[in-house]
Design a protein around this motif. Structure first.
Motif, PDB file in Angstrom:
ATOM      1  N   ALA A   1       0.836  -1.209   0.000  1.00 30.92           N
ATOM      2  CA  ALA A   1       0.000   0.000   0.000  1.00 30.92           C
ATOM      3  C   ALA A   1       0.868   1.256   0.000  1.00 30.92           C
ATOM      4  O   ALA A   1       0.549   2.245  -0.662  1.00 30.92           O
ATOM      5  N   GLY A   2       1.979   1.228   0.733  1.00 30.82           N
ATOM      6  CA  GLY A   2       2.894   2.367   0.731  1.00 30.82           C
ATOM      7  C   GLY A   2       3.527   2.596  -0.629  1.00 30.82           C
ATOM      8  O   GLY A   2       3.661   3.747  -1.075  1.00 30.82           O
ATOM      9  N   LEU A   3       3.916   1.520  -1.318  1.00 31.61           N
ATOM     10  CA  LEU A   3       4.473   1.652  -2.666  1.00 31.61           C
ATOM     11  C   LEU A   3       3.447   2.232  -3.633  1.00 31.61           C
ATOM     12  O   LEU A   3       3.764   3.102  -4.458  1.00 31.61           O
ATOM     13  N   TRP A   4       2.197   1.760  -3.543  1.00 34.20           N
ATOM     14  CA  TRP A   4       1.139   2.271  -4.420  1.00 34.20           C
ATOM     15  C   TRP A   4       0.878   3.749  -4.143  1.00 34.20           C
ATOM     16  O   TRP A   4       0.744   4.554  -5.062  1.00 34.20           O
TER      17      TRP A   4
ATOM     18  N   ASN B   1       1.493   9.537  -5.703  1.00 31.32           N
ATOM     19  CA  ASN B   1       1.994  10.890  -5.452  1.00 31.32           C
ATOM     20  C   ASN B   1       2.982  11.341  -6.519  1.00 31.32           C
ATOM     21  O   ASN B   1       2.986  12.506  -6.919  1.00 31.32           O
ATOM     22  N   VAL B   2       3.826  10.432  -6.988  1.00 32.29           N
ATOM     23  CA  VAL B   2       4.773  10.776  -8.057  1.00 32.29           C
ATOM     24  C   VAL B   2       4.019  11.110  -9.340  1.00 32.29           C
ATOM     25  O   VAL B   2       4.339  12.085 -10.028  1.00 32.29           O
ATOM     26  N   ALA B   3       3.001  10.315  -9.675  1.00 32.53           N
ATOM     27  CA  ALA B   3       2.205  10.583 -10.883  1.00 32.53           C
ATOM     28  C   ALA B   3       1.472  11.916 -10.766  1.00 32.53           C
ATOM     29  O   ALA B   3       1.402  12.682 -11.739  1.00 32.53           O
ATOM     30  N   LEU B   4       0.931  12.212  -9.598  1.00 37.35           N
ATOM     31  CA  LEU B   4       0.229  13.489  -9.407  1.00 37.35           C
ATOM     32  C   LEU B   4       1.194  14.665  -9.494  1.00 37.35           C
ATOM     33  O   LEU B   4       0.876  15.693 -10.091  1.00 37.35           O
TER      34      LEU B   4
ATOM     35  N   THR C   1      12.505   9.972 -10.779  1.00 35.31           N
ATOM     36  CA  THR C   1      12.483   8.532 -10.527  1.00 35.31           C
ATOM     37  C   THR C   1      13.392   7.833 -11.518  1.00 35.31           C
ATOM     38  O   THR C   1      13.682   8.339 -12.591  1.00 35.31           O
ATOM     39  N   ASP C   2      13.812   6.656 -11.163  1.00 35.48           N
ATOM     40  CA  ASP C   2      14.637   5.858 -12.064  1.00 35.48           C
ATOM     41  C   ASP C   2      13.864   4.668 -12.609  1.00 35.48           C
ATOM     42  O   ASP C   2      14.437   3.700 -13.078  1.00 35.48           O
ATOM     43  N   GLY C   3      12.548   4.732 -12.542  1.00 33.69           N
ATOM     44  CA  GLY C   3      11.714   3.658 -13.063  1.00 33.69           C
ATOM     45  C   GLY C   3      11.384   2.587 -12.046  1.00 33.69           C
ATOM     46  O   GLY C   3      10.690   1.633 -12.362  1.00 33.69           O
ATOM     47  N   THR C   4      11.871   2.730 -10.821  1.00 35.15           N
ATOM     48  CA  THR C   4      11.584   1.720  -9.809  1.00 35.15           C
ATOM     49  C   THR C   4      10.301   2.007  -9.051  1.00 35.15           C
ATOM     50  O   THR C   4       9.699   1.090  -8.512  1.00 35.15           O
ATOM     51  N   VAL C   5       9.873   3.249  -8.995  1.00 31.25           N
ATOM     52  CA  VAL C   5       8.655   3.606  -8.262  1.00 31.25           C
ATOM     53  C   VAL C   5       7.423   3.237  -9.064  1.00 31.25           C
ATOM     54  O   VAL C   5       6.488   2.634  -8.549  1.00 31.25           O
TER      55      VAL C   5
ATOM     56  N   VAL D   1      -3.346  17.473 -17.855  1.00 32.39           N
ATOM     57  CA  VAL D   1      -2.309  16.476 -18.106  1.00 32.39           C
ATOM     58  C   VAL D   1      -2.644  15.251 -17.255  1.00 32.39           C
ATOM     59  O   VAL D   1      -2.879  15.366 -16.051  1.00 32.39           O
ATOM     60  N   THR D   2      -2.685  14.078 -17.896  1.00 32.12           N
ATOM     61  CA  THR D   2      -2.990  12.829 -17.210  1.00 32.12           C
ATOM     62  C   THR D   2      -1.794  11.891 -17.340  1.00 32.12           C
ATOM     63  O   THR D   2      -1.315  11.645 -18.445  1.00 32.12           O
ATOM     64  N   VAL D   3      -1.315  11.388 -16.204  1.00 29.28           N
ATOM     65  CA  VAL D   3      -0.202  10.446 -16.165  1.00 29.28           C
ATOM     66  C   VAL D   3      -0.759   9.098 -15.718  1.00 29.28           C
ATOM     67  O   VAL D   3      -1.378   9.002 -14.664  1.00 29.28           O
ATOM     68  N   THR D   4      -0.565   8.073 -16.535  1.00 32.74           N
ATOM     69  CA  THR D   4      -1.008   6.726 -16.179  1.00 32.74           C
ATOM     70  C   THR D   4       0.178   5.777 -16.216  1.00 32.74           C
ATOM     71  O   THR D   4       1.144   5.995 -16.945  1.00 32.74           O
ATOM     72  N   GLY D   5       0.087   4.748 -15.428  1.00 33.97           N
ATOM     73  CA  GLY D   5       1.142   3.743 -15.377  1.00 33.97           C
ATOM     74  C   GLY D   5       0.772   2.681 -14.375  1.00 33.97           C
ATOM     75  O   GLY D   5      -0.392   2.505 -14.038  1.00 33.97           O
ATOM     76  N   SER D   6       1.777   1.988 -13.881  1.00 36.36           N
ATOM     77  CA  SER D   6       1.527   0.961 -12.873  1.00 36.36           C
ATOM     78  C   SER D   6       2.580   1.055 -11.782  1.00 36.36           C
ATOM     79  O   SER D   6       3.733   1.399 -12.037  1.00 36.36           O
ATOM     80  N   SER D   7       2.147   0.752 -10.582  1.00 40.59           N
ATOM     81  CA  SER D   7       2.999   0.823  -9.408  1.00 40.59           C
ATOM     82  C   SER D   7       3.893  -0.404  -9.329  1.00 40.59           C
ATOM     83  O   SER D   7       3.562  -1.471  -9.829  1.00 40.59           O
ATOM     84  N   THR D   8       5.034  -0.260  -8.692  1.00 42.06           N
ATOM     85  CA  THR D   8       5.890  -1.388  -8.400  1.00 42.06           C
ATOM     86  C   THR D   8       5.174  -2.295  -7.404  1.00 42.06           C
ATOM     87  O   THR D   8       4.550  -1.815  -6.473  1.00 42.06           O
TER      88      THR D   8
END
Length: 125
Positions: free
Chosen positions: A32-35, A40-43, A73-77, A94-101
């Motif tokens: 949950a902390g990683l998500w 927060n990084v995406a926002l 970030t280096d792609g790990t978050v 602006v919308t940022v989408t992706g997936s969490s580690t």
């Protein structure tokens, strides 16, 4: 003495039942902390993109958000899937989408954050 013999092995059984639940709780909290951090990084990237686009007549927000993500970030978050910019009459989004580690291989937790700002126009008096 017969009572003690009935209770033999109860501590082992309690441990076998308790420890998987404790580990599941700990991994759930870490996950949950990683998500939440990825959210927060995406926002932050979306806000940075809208700030840049609002100052530049509504363009360049997606590129600025991508620069922000690369610098912070280096792609790990999170793994970035798409950065999308839309402009209408007076605002830019602006919308940022992706997936969490994740801690579980093969499990994907999607993250999508967007920010909207008014386009600032400079006019002569």
């Amino acid at each position: 003495m017969t009572r003690r013999r009935c209770e033999r092995g109860s501590a082992t059984l309690e441990t076998v039942v308790l420890w998987p639940a404790v580990f599941l709780l700990i991994f759930g909290i870490v996950h949950a902390g990683l998500w939440f951090h990825a959210r927060n990084v995406a926002l932050s990237a979306a806000r940075e993109g809208t700030r840049a686009a609002s100052m530049d007549d509504g363009s360049g927000g997606a590129a600025r958000a991508a620069e922000f993500l690369t610098a912070t970030t280096d792609g790990t978050v999170m793994r970035v899937g798409d950065i999308h910019e839309t402009t209408d009459a007076g605002t830019v989004t602006v919308t940022v989408t992706g997936s969490s580690t994740t801690l579980i291989p093969g499990w994907r937790v999607d993250v999508s954050q967007s920010a909207t700002a008014p386009i600032r126009r400079w006019t002569a008096p």
